[in-house]
Design a protein around this motif. Structure first.
Motif, short mmCIF file in Angstrom:
data_model
loop_
_atom_site.label_atom_id
_atom_site.label_comp_id
_atom_site.label_asym_id
_atom_site.label_seq_id
_atom_site.Cartn_x
_atom_site.Cartn_y
_atom_site.Cartn_z
N LEU A 21 0.90 -1.23 0.09
CA LEU A 21 0.08 -0.34 -0.02
C LEU A 21 0.80 1.19 -0.11
O LEU A 21 0.58 2.13 -0.67
N ALA A 22 1.84 1.42 0.91
CA ALA A 22 2.85 2.30 1.06
C ALA A 22 3.39 2.62 -0.38
O ALA A 22 3.42 3.83 -0.94
N GLY A 23 3.93 1.32 -1.10
CA GLY A 23 4.49 1.66 -2.46
C GLY A 23 3.55 2.09 -3.47
O GLY A 23 3.96 3.00 -4.33
N MET A 24 2.47 1.61 -3.35
CA MET A 24 1.42 2.22 -4.32
C MET A 24 1.12 3.58 -4.17
O MET A 24 0.98 4.42 -5.10
N GLY A 25 0.96 4.15 -2.84
CA GLY A 25 0.65 5.30 -2.76
C GLY A 25 1.73 6.35 -3.19
O GLY A 25 1.63 7.28 -3.93
N SER A 26 3.12 5.84 -2.99
CA SER A 26 4.31 6.61 -3.41
C SER A 26 4.22 6.46 -5.05
O SER A 26 4.55 7.65 -5.59
N GLY A 59 7.75 10.23 -2.32
CA GLY A 59 8.28 8.94 -2.54
C GLY A 59 8.83 8.32 -1.35
O GLY A 59 9.16 7.00 -1.21
N THR A 60 8.87 9.11 -0.08
CA THR A 60 9.60 8.65 1.11
C THR A 60 8.45 7.46 1.88
O THR A 60 8.89 6.57 2.32
N GLN A 61 7.27 7.51 1.40
CA GLN A 61 6.21 6.58 2.21
C GLN A 61 6.62 4.99 1.57
O GLN A 61 6.67 4.23 2.54
N GLY A 62 6.94 5.12 0.64
CA GLY A 62 7.31 3.74 -0.08
C GLY A 62 8.38 3.17 0.53
O GLY A 62 8.55 1.92 0.69
N ILE A 63 9.43 3.99 0.72
CA ILE A 63 10.68 3.57 1.54
C ILE A 63 10.15 3.05 2.93
O ILE A 63 10.55 2.27 3.60
N ALA A 108 0.99 9.59 1.15
CA ALA A 108 1.58 10.03 -0.23
C ALA A 108 0.86 10.83 -1.45
O ALA A 108 1.32 11.49 -1.88
N ILE A 109 -0.38 10.35 -1.42
CA ILE A 109 -1.30 10.82 -2.39
C ILE A 109 -1.53 12.19 -2.03
O ILE A 109 -1.39 13.15 -2.83
N ARG A 110 -1.87 12.57 -0.87
CA ARG A 110 -2.13 13.99 -0.30
C ARG A 110 -0.95 14.76 -0.53
O ARG A 110 -1.03 15.89 -0.79
N PRO A 136 4.48 20.28 1.31
CA PRO A 136 4.49 18.98 1.25
C PRO A 136 5.11 18.19 2.52
O PRO A 136 4.65 17.09 2.94
N ALA A 137 6.05 18.67 3.02
CA ALA A 137 6.91 18.22 4.04
C ALA A 137 5.84 18.19 5.36
O ALA A 137 6.13 17.19 6.31
N MET A 138 4.70 19.05 5.47
CA MET A 138 3.76 18.92 6.47
C MET A 138 3.13 17.74 6.59
O MET A 138 2.82 17.06 7.56
N VAL A 139 2.72 17.38 5.38
CA VAL A 139 2.04 15.93 5.15
C VAL A 139 2.84 14.80 5.60
O VAL A 139 2.27 13.92 6.18
N GLU A 140 3.94 14.88 5.22
CA GLU A 140 4.91 13.64 5.64
C GLU A 140 4.91 13.47 7.06
O GLU A 140 5.19 12.37 7.52
N THR A 141 4.88 14.75 7.84
CA THR A 141 4.85 14.20 9.21
C THR A 141 3.93 13.25 9.62
O THR A 141 4.25 12.20 10.66
#
Lengths: 162, 674
Positions: A21-26, A59-63, A108-110, A136-141
């Motif tokens: 799922l994380a990979g798909m999102g990224s 791209g980090t979510q996939g990682i 990842a999508i947001r 975008p970095a805010m979402v990454e939190t």
């Protein structure tokens, strides 16, 4: 039929879900940002470096997903070692992986949407690049928080004796 | 703290000194021209737009010429040529360029003309080639294509669609005999025919041919097709020669490349100069210029100018309302981060320059997030090499950027050693896979392994976060003290500071929290009591005072409650520092995943080779992704968590009248000044 045989199945399902799922999102996110980025680079090729940074952010979510999957794989003995896991424990592993899988996918999508919007800043006001990275970095939190919980949970489950 | 004090400067000088004076100002680059004095009966501004547009035209011509030269006569740029910076030229060289000026403009335009000729000829060749292709089916025809007939005959030369036999054509034309039909060539697509008939029956024959979709050829020449082909071939050859000649000429002209580069910069400088010139207030023989200058430079500039020109220079403290530009000045430790601050915002009115306070934590946070000795050494080596190689040459942003990552690299190595990460666990993997070592880790961490003790790392991250936030509150106190808002210090900063410290202590005294965090500190009960009292008092202060700008007591109280709700903000800020753990783990664990995958190659003959390839590629990708992550999230912690407490920004950058060129910079010659 020994239900405990299904322990490893659920555990592996958890690991796969995190990577999946994380990979798909990224993949979706980086793709979206890439489409927007290509548009900017056609206008001004000099912005390639900055566009690339914005494209990479989702791209980090996939990682992170890969990370959780890998930790789980090594804990449950798929990569060698003892793979005898009770059904309850296997399900616990599955649940532990869920935050990263689900939050990873949607964040990842947001984040990609924020990245695409930030590319608009880059196109019109290149000097505000520092600010444009922050949106975008805010979402990454939230992906990071999910990563944290999944990681603690997977480590914690290993210690539980059921 | 580290911001230069600005002064308003007024320069009154004679009009005859106008150009040399402006050139001197431009080379020193200390003054931002900012004229706000209105025109009146005596002083007027001149319109320089005409001159400016001619400079702009030259600048664009040079830019085009340079890219054309790069195409036809590329210069081999050595690796790392970007580190060489701009070439320094003396003022004599600058003045001497005036003699070459006209020629260089001509050269640049000539290069553009040559390029245009090449493009035109290439298009011409294409056109001719299409003509030649059309003629090819007619090669066997030995009359000119525009042959219309003789005294008594009429001829039709053209094509019929598809393949048509001679019989079919004769059949259609049988009414108009005598007729002669020749098929010149035939293919699936078309049949080329030559028809000759008597003049009287020509019209009818033509109608019959039209019925068969007869079409005239598109090119008609008064030579036989084979002869025409020869002519066309010659034209193509001529076009190629012209192209060759033009290319040769460009290569020849490219020898003056340096001059063209210089011309671009020369006219850029002149453009900027005329821009300023247009802002000057001028009377018949005097002009006035005003702007901003850093107070530290004021004395020197005044001396330099009075020595060379007849001028009057006046300084004035800028008034409160003025939008004074900001020029930062920091020590070597903090200066590389000025651009990071600038990409957030420069200090607004009444704010201090937070670069130094930001730097104290920036390198630290970056190091914890990246935390790998191997990656850190790569950063130090790459940045250090570039800095040494380009010493005294690189300037501005490039230099700051390299220095910043050099310091970040040092911090990364430090934390890598603390947490025992060297390209992940590459030493352990190599030792166990290839040397049969069983005792791991080969190099134990100086402090602890975050992977093994994530909770300990989490506690450390959040503790660091609390310190960072408290430091932000201290910055706020300092800033309020500067504007002498002592009540504000107590109500808005000290109260929050006390609340955070006391509630942290209270939390730490609870067994549940201690168990979660795995810390084992005993807080004396007296401290707990004091903390409890402090927490209550500071909460009351916040609730009662933070809405003090409202007159209405109920509204004031409600606003205070709302401000107190901000404590949830502090909570989430502290939790936000857990990214230190998450990102630190991410880079370390991904590195060990790569190592593990590489080790799967095993021993064998090709094993070590595959191992090396996977290690190289894997770590390159991990390095790139995590350096980006560490940079972005360090910025986030500084911009959002740290700046959020005391810093708003909104200042305007100091933009001095200076040499803003691409290739060359002019150094004011010492001889010139005396």
């Amino acid at each position: 039929m020994n239900f405990n045989q299904f322990g490893i199945v659920f555990a592996l399902l958890g690991a796969a879900a995190a990577a999946l799922l994380a990979g798909m999102g990224s993949a979706k996110g980086v793709g979206m940002a890439g489409e927007a980025g290509a548009g900017i680079v056609t206008e001004d090729p000099a912005k390639f470096g900055k566009v690339l940074i914005l494209q990479l952010l989702p791209g980090t979510q996939g990682i992170y997903g890969l990370l959780i999957a890998f930790i789980t794989l090594s804990q449950i003995g798929v990569l060698g070692g003892d793979s005898n896991i009770s059904l309850a424990k296997g399900m616990l592993y599955f649940i532990a992986c869920l935050p990263m899988a689900v939050v990873g996918y949607s964040s990842a999508i947001r984040q990609a949407r924020a990245s695409v919007a930030s590319m608009g800043i880059l196109a019109k006001k290149p000097e505000a690049f520092g600010k444009s990275i922050i949106f975008p970095a805010m979402v990454e939190t939230y992906a990071i928080l999910a990563l944290l919980i999944s990681m603690l949970a997977v480590n914690g489950v290993t210690g539980i004796n059921i | 703290m580290a911001m230069l004090q600005m002064q308003r400067i007024f320069i009154y000088a004679l009009k005859k000194d106008r150009k040399p004076l402006l050139e001197m100002l431009q080379r020193q680059g200390m003054v931002e021209i900012n004229d706000e004095i209105p025109e009146d009966n005596v002083f007027h501004k001149t319109d320089t737009s005409h001159a400016k547009s001619s400079f702009e035209k030259n600048i664009n011509a040079c830019r085009d010429a340079i890219s054309i030269m790069d195409q036809y006569a590329p210069v081999n740029k050595p690796m790392l040529s970007m580190l060489n910076g701009r070439t320094v030229v003396s003022t004599e060289d600058y003045d001497g360029f005036r003699d070459k000026y006209e020629d260089t403009v001509k050269t640049a335009n000539r290069i553009i003309a040559c390029n245009k000729a090449i493009a035109e000829n290439k298009a011409e060749i294409l056109k001719i080639e299409i003509q030649a292709e059309m003629l090819t089916p007619w090669v066997a025809f030995d009359l000119p294509m525009n042959f219309t007939g003789t005294k008594y005959t009429k001829s039709f030369i053209g094509t019929l669609p598809k393949q048509v036999g001679l019989d079919a054509i004769y059949e259609k034309l049988s009414e108009y005999m005598p007729v002669n039909v020749d098929i010149i060539s035939t293919s699936k697509e078309q049949t080329c025919i030559f028809v000759l008939c008597t003049k009287e029956k020509a019209e009818g024959a033509y109608e019959a041919l039209r019925g068969m979709e007869f079409a005239h050829p598109s090119t008609v020449a008064d030579r036989a097709p084979s002869e025409q082909l020869v002519v066309l071939k010659k034209q193509i050859e001529e076009a190629y020669t012209t192209i060759d000649k033009a290319e040769q000429e460009i290569i020849e002209l490219a020898k003056t490349r340096e001059d063209i580069l210089f011309l671009q910069d020369y006219d850029k400088m002149r453009y900027d100069k005329y821009e300023v010139l247009g802002q000057l207030l001028q009377s018949k023989s005097v002009f006035v210029l005003s702007g901003y200058i850093a107070a530290t430079n004021a004395k020197k500039l005044e001396e330099d100018m009075t020595r060379r020109f007849e001028v009057a220079v006046e300084f004035e403290e800028p008034s409160e309302e003025e939008d004074v530009p900001i020029q930062l000045k920091n020590n070597a430790f903090a200066r590389p981060l000025e651009w990071v601050l600038e990409s957030f915002s420069l200090p607004g009115k009444g704010e201090v320059d937070p670069t130094f306070s930001m730097a104290l934590f920036y390198y630290l946070l970056f190091g914890i997030m990246f935390a790998d000795a191997g990656y850190g050494i790569i950063m130090i080596a790459a940045c250090g090499f570039c800095l040494i190689k380009g010493k005294n040459k690189i300037e501005g942003f490039t230099k700051d950027f390299l220095e910043m990552f050099l310091y970040c690299g040092i911090s990364t190595v430090f934390w890598g050693v603390m947490f025992g990460s060297y390209f992940g666990d590459v030493f352990d993997i190599i030792a166990t896979t290839y040397f049969g070592v069983t005792k791991v880790p080969v190099i134990p961490p100086l402090w602890f392994f975050p992977v093994n003790e994530p909770i300990r790392m989490l506690t450390f991250s959040m503790a660091l976060g609390i310190i960072h936030l408290l430091f932000a509150l201290i910055m706020k106190m300092y800033q309020l003290a500067r504007v002498k808002d002592y009540i504000g210090i107590l109500y808005d900063a000290v109260s929050w500071f006390a609340l955070i410290v006391s509630s942290t202590l209270l939390l730490l005294s609870m067994d549940m929290i201690k168990n979660i965090l795995g810390v084992n500190i005993v807080i004396p009960s007296i401290v707990v009591t004091i903390s409890a009292v402090t927490a209550i008092v500071s909460s009351l202060i916040i609730i009662l005072t933070n809405g003090r700008e409202s007159k209405n007591p109920i509204k004031r109280f409600l606003k205070g409650i709302y401000a107190y709700y901000g404590i949830t903000g502090y909570l989430s800020d502290v939790l936000s520092y857990s990214r230190l753990l998450a990102l630190g783990l991410a880079s370390g664990v991904i590195a060990s995943v790569i190592n593990k995958m590489a080790a799967m190659a095993g021993k064998g003959a090709v094993g070590p080779l595959v191992f090396a390839i996977i290690i190289l590629f894997g770590h390159a990708i991990n390095f790139a992704i995590n350096i980006l992550g560490a940079y972005v999230h360090t910025n986030r912690l500084e911009y959002v968590e740290f700046f959020g407490k005391f810093y708003g920004g909104g200042g305007r950058s100091f933009n001095p009248f200076s040499i803003k060129t691409k290739y060359y910079k002019v150094k004011e010659n010492m001889k010139d000044e005396f």
